[in-house]
Design a protein around this motif. Structure first.
Motif, mmCIF file in Angstrom:
data_model
loop_
_atom_site.group_PDB
_atom_site.id
_atom_site.type_symbol
_atom_site.label_atom_id
_atom_site.label_comp_id
_atom_site.label_asym_id
_atom_site.label_seq_id
_atom_site.Cartn_x
_atom_site.Cartn_y
_atom_site.Cartn_z
ATOM 1 N N ASP A 135 0.877 -1.163 0.000
ATOM 2 C CA ASP A 135 0.000 0.000 0.000
ATOM 3 C C ASP A 135 0.918 1.218 0.000
ATOM 4 O O ASP A 135 1.615 1.481 0.996
ATOM 5 C CB ASP A 135 -0.886 -0.026 1.251
ATOM 6 C CG ASP A 135 -1.805 1.181 1.349
ATOM 7 O OD1 ASP A 135 -1.564 2.185 0.649
ATOM 8 O OD2 ASP A 135 -2.752 1.136 2.157
ATOM 9 N N LEU A 136 0.945 1.944 -1.088
ATOM 10 C CA LEU A 136 1.915 3.025 -1.255
ATOM 11 C C LEU A 136 1.741 4.124 -0.219
ATOM 12 O O LEU A 136 2.709 4.814 0.128
ATOM 13 C CB LEU A 136 1.816 3.603 -2.670
ATOM 14 C CG LEU A 136 2.019 2.584 -3.809
ATOM 15 C CD1 LEU A 136 1.947 3.293 -5.160
ATOM 16 C CD2 LEU A 136 3.338 1.841 -3.669
ATOM 17 N N GLN A 137 0.532 4.288 0.290
ATOM 18 C CA GLN A 137 0.278 5.325 1.284
ATOM 19 C C GLN A 137 0.922 5.003 2.634
ATOM 20 O O GLN A 137 1.063 5.884 3.479
ATOM 21 C CB GLN A 137 -1.226 5.523 1.474
ATOM 22 C CG GLN A 137 -1.960 5.935 0.214
ATOM 23 C CD GLN A 137 -1.364 7.182 -0.432
ATOM 24 O OE1 GLN A 137 -1.149 8.186 0.256
ATOM 25 N NE2 GLN A 137 -1.088 7.116 -1.720
ATOM 26 N N ARG A 138 1.297 3.752 2.827
ATOM 27 C CA ARG A 138 1.887 3.333 4.108
ATOM 28 C C ARG A 138 3.406 3.360 4.097
ATOM 29 O O ARG A 138 4.034 3.160 5.136
ATOM 30 C CB ARG A 138 1.387 1.934 4.470
ATOM 31 C CG ARG A 138 -0.109 1.877 4.721
ATOM 32 C CD ARG A 138 -0.547 0.475 5.098
ATOM 33 N NE ARG A 138 -1.982 0.438 5.376
ATOM 34 C CZ ARG A 138 -2.647 -0.630 5.782
ATOM 35 N NH1 ARG A 138 -1.999 -1.780 5.955
ATOM 36 N NH2 ARG A 138 -3.937 -0.580 6.003
ATOM 37 N N ILE A 139 4.013 3.574 2.935
ATOM 38 C CA ILE A 139 5.467 3.612 2.849
ATOM 39 C C ILE A 139 5.991 4.883 3.530
ATOM 40 O O ILE A 139 5.472 5.978 3.318
ATOM 41 C CB ILE A 139 5.933 3.555 1.386
ATOM 42 C CG1 ILE A 139 5.560 2.196 0.769
ATOM 43 C CG2 ILE A 139 7.437 3.799 1.279
ATOM 44 C CD1 ILE A 139 5.888 2.083 -0.701
ATOM 45 N N VAL A 140 7.028 4.715 4.340
ATOM 46 C CA VAL A 140 7.668 5.850 5.008
ATOM 47 C C VAL A 140 8.953 6.179 4.247
ATOM 48 O O VAL A 140 9.783 5.303 4.000
ATOM 49 C CB VAL A 140 7.995 5.508 6.477
ATOM 50 C CG1 VAL A 140 8.712 6.681 7.147
ATOM 51 C CG2 VAL A 140 6.718 5.144 7.231
ATOM 52 N N TYR A 141 9.094 7.455 3.868
ATOM 53 C CA TYR A 141 10.258 7.886 3.097
ATOM 54 C C TYR A 141 10.698 9.255 3.620
ATOM 55 O O TYR A 141 10.062 9.834 4.520
ATOM 56 C CB TYR A 141 9.921 7.952 1.605
ATOM 57 C CG TYR A 141 8.810 8.926 1.261
ATOM 58 C CD1 TYR A 141 9.100 10.229 0.861
ATOM 59 C CD2 TYR A 141 7.470 8.555 1.362
ATOM 60 C CE1 TYR A 141 8.090 11.129 0.577
ATOM 61 C CE2 TYR A 141 6.453 9.444 1.075
ATOM 62 C CZ TYR A 141 6.773 10.722 0.682
ATOM 63 O OH TYR A 141 5.764 11.617 0.404
ATOM 64 N N ASP A 142 11.763 9.764 3.071
ATOM 65 C CA ASP A 142 12.289 11.056 3.519
ATOM 66 C C ASP A 142 11.490 12.192 2.886
ATOM 67 O O ASP A 142 11.808 12.664 1.797
ATOM 68 C CB ASP A 142 13.775 11.166 3.148
ATOM 69 C CG ASP A 142 14.370 12.511 3.560
ATOM 70 O OD1 ASP A 142 13.789 13.174 4.433
ATOM 71 O OD2 ASP A 142 15.424 12.888 2.988
ATOM 72 N N ASP A 143 10.452 12.613 3.598
ATOM 73 C CA ASP A 143 9.643 13.737 3.112
ATOM 74 C C ASP A 143 9.973 15.027 3.850
ATOM 75 O O ASP A 143 9.275 16.034 3.696
ATOM 76 C CB ASP A 143 8.146 13.422 3.232
ATOM 77 C CG ASP A 143 7.699 13.235 4.677
ATOM 78 O OD1 ASP A 143 8.555 13.300 5.602
ATOM 79 O OD2 ASP A 143 6.490 13.021 4.899
ATOM 80 N N GLY A 144 11.034 15.002 4.653
ATOM 81 C CA GLY A 144 11.469 16.191 5.366
ATOM 82 C C GLY A 144 10.763 16.446 6.675
ATOM 83 O O GLY A 144 11.095 17.400 7.385
ATOM 84 N N TYR A 155 10.978 4.044 11.703
ATOM 85 C CA TYR A 155 10.484 2.697 11.979
ATOM 86 C C TYR A 155 9.275 2.717 12.906
ATOM 87 O O TYR A 155 8.367 1.893 12.766
ATOM 88 C CB TYR A 155 11.602 1.812 12.520
ATOM 89 C CG TYR A 155 12.459 1.274 11.403
ATOM 90 C CD1 TYR A 155 11.900 0.544 10.362
ATOM 91 C CD2 TYR A 155 13.821 1.531 11.355
ATOM 92 C CE1 TYR A 155 12.657 0.074 9.307
ATOM 93 C CE2 TYR A 155 14.601 1.054 10.307
ATOM 94 C CZ TYR A 155 14.003 0.330 9.291
ATOM 95 O OH TYR A 155 14.763 -0.137 8.234
ATOM 96 N N ALA A 156 9.239 3.661 13.834
ATOM 97 C CA ALA A 156 8.052 3.783 14.690
ATOM 98 C C ALA A 156 6.832 4.141 13.850
ATOM 99 O O ALA A 156 5.733 3.561 14.024
ATOM 100 C CB ALA A 156 8.299 4.833 15.771
ATOM 101 N N LYS A 157 7.001 5.074 12.909
ATOM 102 C CA LYS A 157 5.887 5.458 12.043
ATOM 103 C C LYS A 157 5.477 4.308 11.133
ATOM 104 O O LYS A 157 4.278 4.064 10.907
ATOM 105 C CB LYS A 157 6.250 6.681 11.207
ATOM 106 C CG LYS A 157 5.102 7.152 10.305
ATOM 107 C CD LYS A 157 5.445 8.412 9.539
ATOM 108 C CE LYS A 157 4.273 8.850 8.664
ATOM 109 N NZ LYS A 157 4.584 10.092 7.905
ATOM 110 N N ALA A 158 6.457 3.584 10.598
ATOM 111 C CA ALA A 158 6.147 2.461 9.700
ATOM 112 C C ALA A 158 5.316 1.402 10.409
ATOM 113 O O ALA A 158 4.346 0.875 9.838
ATOM 114 C CB ALA A 158 7.448 1.854 9.164
#
Length: 226
Positions: A135-144, A155-158
């Motif tokens: 689910d692309l909305q659940r991926i955590v990436y560097d959004d600043g 990892y806590a957010k993921a």
């Protein structure tokens, strides 16, 4: 002990692209400071780190605003061009597709937590069909908005994004900063991934309990399949 969900680091784990990133970062280092990065510098300041951290290290100060965006895109454009010129390397790592098919078929909660920024993430989604498994909305990436690894936030957010507590999850990582991040987030099991000759070093990293050469060797029995 079985774990309810799995969180993947991306670069160096699901995608074995380290040589391409090394090439792009070395060109960037030569441009910004006139000298290449050492192996120790890669281990401490590059692998698993956000672009803003790496560029701040190379600059000796943290770039801001437009300067930061321009530096990021110069480096990442170079990296993406290398991916498309080296299609034999620009594939999911050995055993990854089979494991992703397995966790999808068992409906095991899963996501990615990556230091990659949005442009690269969209590039990976487009060329590697990540929407087949995630689910692309659940991926955590560097959004600043979050501190990068080794802070625990990604990892806590993921874990929260897949509806689990961190201690209910497995994380698969390859970088020291990632191991530190997962441990600080109270992840239940940290799996280190790397060539066999690195296994003793990986097991020596705080928090790492299991090491594997590839996803072909991932211990699926650790996952709660319901």
């Amino acid at each position: 002990m079985k774990y309810k969900g799995i969180i993947f680091d991306f670069n160096g784990v699901l995608l074995w692209d380290a040589p391409l990133h090394v090439q792009a970062w070395q060109a960037t280092a030569l441009r910004l400071r006139g000298s290449p990065l050492s192996d120790d510098e890669f281990s401490i300041h590059v692998h698993g780190r956000t672009n803003s951290h790496i560029l701040g290290y190379l600059r000796g100060r943290t770039p801001q605003g437009q300067e930061l965006l321009e530096l990021i895109q110069i480096k990442e454009s170079m990296y993406r061009d290398l991916c498309l010129k080296n299609l034999d390397m620009f594939v999911l790592s050995p055993g990854a597709e089979a494991l992703l098919d397995f966790v999808s078929s068992k409906d095991i909660p899963r996501t990615i937590a990556t230091a990659s920024e949005k442009t690269n993430l969209d590039f990976f989604i487009q060329h590697l069909s990540l929407d087949k498994w995630f689910d692309l909305q659940r991926i955590v990436y560097d959004d600043g908005t979050l501190p990068g690894k080794p802070a625990p936030n990604m990892y806590a957010k993921a874990a929260g994004n897949i509806g689990l507590l961190p201690h209910e999850c497995v994380v698969v990582e390859d970088a020291i900063s990632g191991f530190q991040s997962a441990q600080a987030a109270n992840i239940g099991l940290i799996v280190g991934l790397g060539p066999r000759e690195t296994h003793s070093r990986l097991l020596g990293c705080q928090g790492v309990s299991v090491v594997i050469e590839s996803f072909e060797h991932f211990p699926r029995d650790l996952l709660d399949c319901g």
